[in-house]
Design a protein around this motif. Structure first.
Motif, PDB file in Angstrom:
ATOM      1  N   ILE A  36      34.635 168.581  60.991  1.00  0.00           N
ATOM      2  CA  ILE A  36      34.033 167.670  61.712  1.00  0.00           C
ATOM      3  C   ILE A  36      33.209 166.687  61.065  1.00  0.00           C
ATOM      4  CG2 ILE A  36      32.621 166.757  63.878  1.00  0.00           C
ATOM      5  CD1 ILE A  36      33.280 169.535  64.992  1.00  0.00           C
ATOM      6  N   LYS A  37      33.449 165.446  60.667  1.00  0.00           N
ATOM      7  CA  LYS A  37      32.772 164.408  60.465  1.00  0.00           C
ATOM      8  C   LYS A  37      32.255 163.416  61.037  1.00  0.00           C
ATOM      9  CE  LYS A  37      35.229 164.896  56.073  1.00  0.00           C
ATOM     10  NZ  LYS A  37      35.940 164.075  54.874  1.00  0.00           N
ATOM     11  N   ALA A  38      30.948 163.122  61.104  1.00  0.00           N
ATOM     12  CA  ALA A  38      30.204 161.989  61.738  1.00  0.00           C
ATOM     13  C   ALA A  38      29.055 161.326  61.090  1.00  0.00           C
ATOM     14  CB  ALA A  38      29.880 162.668  63.190  1.00  0.00           C
ATOM     15  N   LYS A  39      28.603 160.112  61.649  1.00  0.00           N
ATOM     16  CA  LYS A  39      27.627 159.765  60.943  1.00  0.00           C
ATOM     17  C   LYS A  39      26.122 160.428  61.373  1.00  0.00           C
ATOM     18  CE  LYS A  39      29.644 155.213  60.197  1.00  0.00           C
ATOM     19  NZ  LYS A  39      30.125 155.592  59.014  1.00  0.00           N
ATOM     20  N   ALA A  40      25.174 160.166  60.561  1.00  0.00           N
ATOM     21  CA  ALA A  40      23.794 160.956  60.972  1.00  0.00           C
ATOM     22  C   ALA A  40      22.927 159.856  60.283  1.00  0.00           C
ATOM     23  CB  ALA A  40      23.761 162.107  60.295  1.00  0.00           C
ATOM     24  N   SER A  41      21.722 159.702  60.701  1.00  0.00           N
ATOM     25  CA  SER A  41      20.755 158.977  60.517  1.00  0.00           C
ATOM     26  C   SER A  41      19.235 159.398  60.831  1.00  0.00           C
ATOM     27  CB  SER A  41      20.589 157.380  60.882  1.00  0.00           C
ATOM     28  OG  SER A  41      20.562 157.351  62.449  1.00  0.00           O
ATOM     29  N   PHE A  42      18.300 159.107  59.763  1.00  0.00           N
ATOM     30  CA  PHE A  42      17.101 159.429  59.822  1.00  0.00           C
ATOM     31  C   PHE A  42      16.160 158.077  60.114  1.00  0.00           C
ATOM     32  CE2 PHE A  42      18.433 163.140  57.820  1.00  0.00           C
ATOM     33  CZ  PHE A  42      17.399 164.307  58.448  1.00  0.00           C
ATOM     34  N   GLU A  43      15.500 157.787  61.049  1.00  0.00           N
ATOM     35  CA  GLU A  43      14.720 156.827  61.035  1.00  0.00           C
ATOM     36  C   GLU A  43      13.431 156.908  61.739  1.00  0.00           C
ATOM     37  OE1 GLU A  43      16.263 154.705  65.062  1.00  0.00           O
ATOM     38  OE2 GLU A  43      17.797 155.331  63.789  1.00  0.00           O
ATOM     39  N   TRP A  44      12.378 156.112  61.390  1.00  0.00           N
ATOM     40  CA  TRP A  44      11.014 156.116  61.954  1.00  0.00           C
ATOM     41  C   TRP A  44      11.215 155.801  63.408  1.00  0.00           C
ATOM     42  CZ3 TRP A  44       8.476 159.283  59.361  1.00  0.00           C
ATOM     43  CH2 TRP A  44       8.498 159.334  57.866  1.00  0.00           C
ATOM     44  N   PHE A  45      10.218 156.269  64.339  1.00  0.00           N
ATOM     45  CA  PHE A  45       9.860 155.831  65.742  1.00  0.00           C
ATOM     46  C   PHE A  45       8.394 155.279  65.706  1.00  0.00           C
ATOM     47  CE2 PHE A  45       7.785 156.486  69.658  1.00  0.00           C
ATOM     48  CZ  PHE A  45       8.668 156.112  70.482  1.00  0.00           C
ATOM     49  N   PHE A  53      16.094 161.921  64.222  1.00  0.00           N
ATOM     50  CA  PHE A  53      17.125 162.419  63.438  1.00  0.00           C
ATOM     51  C   PHE A  53      18.457 162.166  64.655  1.00  0.00           C
ATOM     52  CE2 PHE A  53      19.625 166.014  61.777  1.00  0.00           C
ATOM     53  CZ  PHE A  53      20.276 165.246  60.734  1.00  0.00           C
ATOM     54  N   ARG A  54      19.544 161.342  64.178  1.00  0.00           N
ATOM     55  CA  ARG A  54      20.699 161.104  65.273  1.00  0.00           C
ATOM     56  C   ARG A  54      21.990 161.647  64.417  1.00  0.00           C
ATOM     57  NH1 ARG A  54      18.865 157.508  69.081  1.00  0.00           N
ATOM     58  NH2 ARG A  54      17.135 156.252  68.226  1.00  0.00           N
ATOM     59  N   GLN A  55      22.791 162.570  65.250  1.00  0.00           N
ATOM     60  CA  GLN A  55      23.943 162.929  64.448  1.00  0.00           C
ATOM     61  C   GLN A  55      25.079 162.508  65.434  1.00  0.00           C
ATOM     62  OE1 GLN A  55      21.965 167.173  62.848  1.00  0.00           O
ATOM     63  NE2 GLN A  55      23.861 167.179  63.995  1.00  0.00           N
ATOM     64  N   GLY A  56      25.941 161.786  65.029  1.00  0.00           N
ATOM     65  CA  GLY A  56      27.149 161.460  65.947  1.00  0.00           C
ATOM     66  C   GLY A  56      26.562 160.161  66.735  1.00  0.00           C
ATOM     67  N   THR A  57      27.652 159.798  67.448  1.00  0.00           N
ATOM     68  CA  THR A  57      27.308 158.592  68.367  1.00  0.00           C
ATOM     69  C   THR A  57      27.716 158.938  69.653  1.00  0.00           C
ATOM     70  OG1 THR A  57      28.055 157.257  66.370  1.00  0.00           O
ATOM     71  CG2 THR A  57      27.849 156.057  68.604  1.00  0.00           C
ATOM     72  N   ALA A  65      23.937 164.544  68.577  1.00  0.00           N
ATOM     73  CA  ALA A  65      22.589 165.262  68.993  1.00  0.00           C
ATOM     74  C   ALA A  65      21.640 164.113  68.674  1.00  0.00           C
ATOM     75  CB  ALA A  65      22.383 166.542  68.302  1.00  0.00           C
ATOM     76  N   ILE A  66      20.438 164.217  69.361  1.00  0.00           N
ATOM     77  CA  ILE A  66      19.006 163.715  68.738  1.00  0.00           C
ATOM     78  C   ILE A  66      18.034 164.625  68.449  1.00  0.00           C
ATOM     79  CG2 ILE A  66      17.502 161.785  69.487  1.00  0.00           C
ATOM     80  CD1 ILE A  66      19.661 160.526  71.093  1.00  0.00           C
ATOM     81  N   TRP A  67      17.390 164.577  67.654  1.00  0.00           N
ATOM     82  CA  TRP A  67      16.272 165.285  67.283  1.00  0.00           C
ATOM     83  C   TRP A  67      14.867 164.412  67.040  1.00  0.00           C
ATOM     84  CZ3 TRP A  67      17.587 170.396  65.467  1.00  0.00           C
ATOM     85  CH2 TRP A  67      19.161 170.654  65.408  1.00  0.00           C
TER      86      TRP A  67
END
Length: 150
Positions: A36-45, A53-57, A65-67
């Motif tokens: 399974i491939k997906a986009k992920a990102s880390f960003e400041w709140f 941390f967001r995984q997938g859309t 998922a959202i962390w």
């Protein structure tokens, strides 16, 4: 952005940005060879008070998922709030030391842990999840790789 990053989160700034995620060797997939491939990102709140941390859309047909990651200044470990496309809410503890990233939860019904390592160039994170359903015996759940997007 001014440097308002929560001092307890400073060591996590190397994660900030877009990543490509790959899940493989997953026990929960019908085909063990599936990837399974997906986009992920880390960003400041809010300029650095917490890390998201967001995984997938959402609504894309792939798992997401959202962390939400924070740190109590008086606690040894980070606290991670998690929610996914299955509406599974979980609370994890997390550590990040010497390029080793760990997350774990010890809930009575589902014990789980992640072990990962970021490479020297800080552009690949390689890791795996394990699970334990009886409180004693650990089994492989899935492999997880993140590659920093260019």
């Amino acid at each position: 952005m001014k440097n308002n990053i929560n001092p307890a989160l400073q060591e996590l700034k190397q994660f900030i940005g877009a990543w490509e995620m790959e899940i493989s060797n997953a026990s929960f997939l019908p085909d063990a060879n599936a990837v399974i491939k997906a986009k992920a990102s880390f960003e400041w709140f809010e300029e650095g008070e917490f890390l998201i941390f967001r995984q997938g859309t959402k609504n894309s047909g792939t798992p997401w998922a959202i962390w939400f990651i924070g740190h109590d200044k008086d606690a040894q470990h980070y606290t991670v709030l998690y929610i996914d496309d299955q509406q599974s809410s979980r609370v994890y503890e997390m550590s990040f030391e010497n390029s080793k990233w760990k997350m774990w939860r010890n809930a009575p019904e589902f014990i789980q842990r992640f072990t990962g390592e970021i490479n020297q160039d800080k552009n690949i994170i390689s890791g795996y999840w394990e699970k334990c359903v009886d409180g004693r015996n650990w089994e492989h759940d899935f492999n997880l790789t993140y590659k920093k997007a260019k």
